[in-house]
Scaffold this active site. Structure first.
Site, PDB file in Angstrom:
ATOM      1  N   HIS A   1      82.405  53.443  -9.674  1.00  9.86           N
ATOM      2  CA  HIS A   1      83.425  52.499 -10.116  1.00  9.86           C
ATOM      3  C   HIS A   1      84.039  52.871 -11.460  1.00  9.86           C
ATOM      4  CE1 HIS A   1      82.233  50.103  -6.751  1.00  9.86           C
ATOM      5  NE2 HIS A   1      83.002  49.107  -7.097  1.00  9.86           N
TER       6      HIS A   1
ATOM      7  N   SER B   1      87.368  55.882  -6.669  1.00  8.14           N
ATOM      8  CA  SER B   1      87.107  56.719  -5.499  1.00  8.14           C
ATOM      9  C   SER B   1      88.005  57.948  -5.471  1.00  8.14           C
ATOM     10  CB  SER B   1      87.323  55.907  -4.214  1.00  8.14           C
ATOM     11  OG  SER B   1      86.423  54.834  -4.139  1.00  8.14           O
TER      12      SER B   1
ATOM     13  N   LYS C   1      88.498  47.822   7.311  1.00  9.50           N
ATOM     14  CA  LYS C   1      88.293  49.188   7.822  1.00  9.50           C
ATOM     15  C   LYS C   1      86.807  49.505   7.925  1.00  9.50           C
ATOM     16  CE  LYS C   1      90.829  53.502   7.430  1.00  9.50           C
ATOM     17  NZ  LYS C   1      91.919  54.168   6.720  1.00  9.50           N
ATOM     18  N   ASP C   2      86.050  49.097   6.907  1.00 10.12           N
ATOM     19  CA  ASP C   2      84.603  49.308   6.952  1.00 10.12           C
ATOM     20  C   ASP C   2      83.953  48.465   8.046  1.00 10.12           C
ATOM     21  OD1 ASP C   2      84.572  51.152   4.911  1.00 10.12           O
ATOM     22  OD2 ASP C   2      84.181  49.676   3.343  1.00 10.12           O
TER      23      ASP C   2
ATOM     24  N   GLU D   1      60.626  66.060  12.022  1.00  9.87           N
ATOM     25  CA  GLU D   1      61.738  65.329  12.625  1.00  9.87           C
ATOM     26  C   GLU D   1      63.009  66.174  12.577  1.00  9.87           C
ATOM     27  OE1 GLU D   1      61.240  62.928  14.516  1.00  9.87           O
ATOM     28  OE2 GLU D   1      61.253  61.005  13.479  1.00  9.87           O
TER      29      GLU D   1
END
Length: 430
Positions: free
Chosen positions: A219, A223, A247-248, A291
């Site tokens: 922040h 971004s 959108k998220d 894994e």
């Protein structure tokens, strides 16, 4: 970075005013994910993966807390306690499968998040701290996942712990001491289970704390975006809410659908059959593998087969850890002032070769240690290190990037057939 055009939180309700003066949590939320946080207007769906990673961590923490209520970290009953969860606990099968497959989904979105950062140059100034904290989160995830894989106490859990901790013994002088300290003994047993269980329970909360720092660091500069061009004004941004919460939300819906499909139709697809056999220290599995999300690093570990000054085993350990630690230095290895590979043709080609290289490493890491796979691992390992230490620095110094747009707004309008402010000014003058 300050955003003078950002909306400021101004509560009108008397209760919210009282709260804001004494504990400004609503203000914090508003400035973090609300209209008070402007973001570039051209973010695509690759910017969903941070939110998806947070959702995956939430699933892991919630299911893990409930599973811990029924799990017994004791070598004699650990495997049976997992079977008890699956058969006798209400919705236990759902919780166990959600936790096991949730780890895979977590790593999938984090790997996509990392490669998005590599492609769009999100590690470059002024976002170095965001990237460094992200690598710390990745290391914590790997430690947490390894310890969690041991807890079911099946054959692959036991022998995975035996083999992976055994590599620490390759460190001269202190290696065996470190291994005994990690296991609490000379072989995986009750002490190791208790230690791994405790750390596996605690580390997700540490990850959550580092994620808060990660978001805080993000922040400050704001971004990154697909063009890599910095925000130049209010016209380049939109409020995070409602534009990117919607959108998220869409991305989260897709994520949950994929997760549900894996959980309900293929719950054991990403697991190993040997882990449904109780641990037996006297019976070694034919093919020991971790894994799937550790396979690329396991391939690097196994790529060293000959002693050269140092034992091959030690070279493998150093290379495995070095392949991750190398990411810490990436902001300074890539000196190009252009962030996005959309404007760096040579870097874009090198990026996709790196993606292919990591996939080859993953395939080799999950395959038996046959000569063909070992040779492929060696070639892929050499390229992996060469990409970051040689190829990327050379490209950043010699490449001629494509012309960058003057602003985010200009790039958006050009993409959608609009008219940029510069074009509008020229047409007005003519």
């Amino acid at each position: 970075m300050s955003f003078p055009w950002a909306k400021h939180y101004a509560p009108t309700n008397p209760l919210m005013k009282w709260m804001d003066e004494r504990l400004p949590v609503p203000r914090l939320v508003y400035n973090a994910v609300g209209a008070g946080y402007p973001v570039p207007r051209n973010l695509n769906y690759f910017w969903n993966f941070g939110v998806l990673a947070g959702a995956a961590l939430g699933i892991q923490i919630i299911t893990g807390i409930v599973l811990a209520m029924h799990y017994a970290a004791n070598g004699g009953v650990a495997f049976d306690s997992v079977e008890h969860i699956m058969r006798d606990v209400n919705a236990g099968w759902f919780l166990r499968y959600a936790h096991a497959n949730g780890a895979s989904m977590f790593f999938i979105v984090v790997y996509l998040h990392i490669f998005r950062g590599l492609y769009y140059g999100s590690y470059k100034a002024p976002r170095e701290m965001v990237w460094l904290l992200g690598v710390v989160i990745f290391l914590l995830m790997m430690a947490t996942a390894f310890m969690g894989y041991v807890l079911p106490w099946g054959q692959m859990s036991f022998w995975g712990a035996q083999v992976i901790t055994g590599f620490f013994s390759a460190i001269p002088g202190v290696g065996e001491t470190i291994r005994v300290w990690l296991l609490g003994g000379f072989a995986p047993d009750d002490a190791a289970l208790n230690r791994f269980f405790s750390l596996h329970y605690v580390l997700p909360f540490v990850i959550a704390a580092v994620i808060i720092l990660h978001i805080w660091a993000l922040h400050i500069p704001g971004s990154n975006n697909p063009t890599g061009v910095e925000v130049k004004g209010e016209q380049d941004t939109v409020p995070f809410h409602p534009y990117y919460t919607a959108k998220d939300g869409f991305g989260l819906g897709i994520f949950l659908l994929v997760f549900a499909g894996l959980l309900f139709f293929y719950p054991n697809y990403l697991g190993h059959p040997d882990n449904y056999i109780p641990a037996n220290a006297l019976s070694t599995p034919a093919h020991i593998v971790p894994e799937w999300y550790f396979w690329p690093f396991y391939a690097i570990l196994r790529a060293f087969t000959a002693d050269f000054i140092l034992p091959a085993k030690l070279w493998g350990v150093l290379a495995m850890f070095g392949s991750i630690l190398l990411l810490f230095f990436l902001p300074w290895l890539d000196s190009s002032p252009v962030r996005s590979n959309n404007f760096r043709p040579k870097a874009r080609i090198a990026f996709w070769i790196l993606v292919l290289d990591v996939l080859v490493l993953g395939y080799c890491g999950g395959s038996p240690a046959d000569p063909a796979y070992v040779i492929a691992s060696q070639i892929a390992s050499i390229y992996y290190f060469a990409h970051f230490l040689i190829i990327l620095p050379m490209i950043s110094r010699s490449e001629r990037p494509l012309p960058l747009p003057n602003s985010i707004t200009e790039a958006v309008l050009a993409k959608h057939g609009g008219t940029s402010p510069a074009q509008t000014a020229l047409s007005t003058q003519s």
